[in-house]
Design an enzyme around this catalytic site. Sequence first.
Site, short mmCIF file in Angstrom:
data_model
loop_
_atom_site.label_atom_id
_atom_site.label_comp_id
_atom_site.label_asym_id
_atom_site.label_seq_id
_atom_site.Cartn_x
_atom_site.Cartn_y
_atom_site.Cartn_z
N GLY A 24 -16.79 9.10 35.37
CA GLY A 24 -16.51 7.70 35.10
C GLY A 24 -15.72 7.07 36.24
O GLY A 24 -15.38 7.72 37.23
N HIS B 242 -4.49 6.79 41.88
CA HIS B 242 -4.92 5.42 41.62
C HIS B 242 -3.70 4.51 41.44
O HIS B 242 -2.73 4.90 40.78
CB HIS B 242 -5.79 5.41 40.35
CG HIS B 242 -6.32 4.05 40.03
ND1 HIS B 242 -7.42 3.51 40.68
CD2 HIS B 242 -5.89 3.10 39.16
CE1 HIS B 242 -7.64 2.29 40.20
NE2 HIS B 242 -6.72 2.03 39.29
#
Length: 178
Positions: free
Chosen positions: A133, A99
Amino acid sequence: MIGVLVSGTGSNLQALLDADLPVSAVASNRRAAPALRRARSLPTASFELADYPDRVARDLAMADWLLERGARLIVLAGYMHLLTPAFLERFPDAVVNVHPSLLPDFPGGHAVDDQLTAGVGESGATVHLVDDGLDTGPILAQERVPVRADDTSETLHARIKEVEHRLLPRVVGELCAR
Ligand code: GRF
């Protein structure tokens, strides 16, 4: 063996392949993802949501396809859909994501733009284990990247990706050696 999931250009997939990591299959949620072309002779498949009754059915089909090709570690290399628990349960503690921010700051699909809008002086790249999540889950490695005053989304993202292309193969290599 590693299964890689992609949605975009696939420069992180390329970094894994260039590092000679044991990638056995590449899957995408987008048939048109340019990343699929980088897989060359490896098996590839696309699992578009529109072709399945729901996300769980799509994710289970994708998980089965990957398992059949020997994948036991899954790397999300620019995969832009959330995975359902049904998928994650097939690969316990063995799904990794990269990320473009210093998580837990700036999760989500617009992390680079969000960081520029927020005016941060420092960005980074994070490799983490995936849970259900959005860009949550235990962090495995992180490296800082400076933000310059004249950065655009493109220049900052390119600088972050240079770090990702080192960090991701290193962590994946370590996980393969476990
Ligand atoms: C990377 O910046 C990654 O951190 C994010 O999506 C981007 C994928 O780039 N999750 P690419 O398709 O690997 O070039």
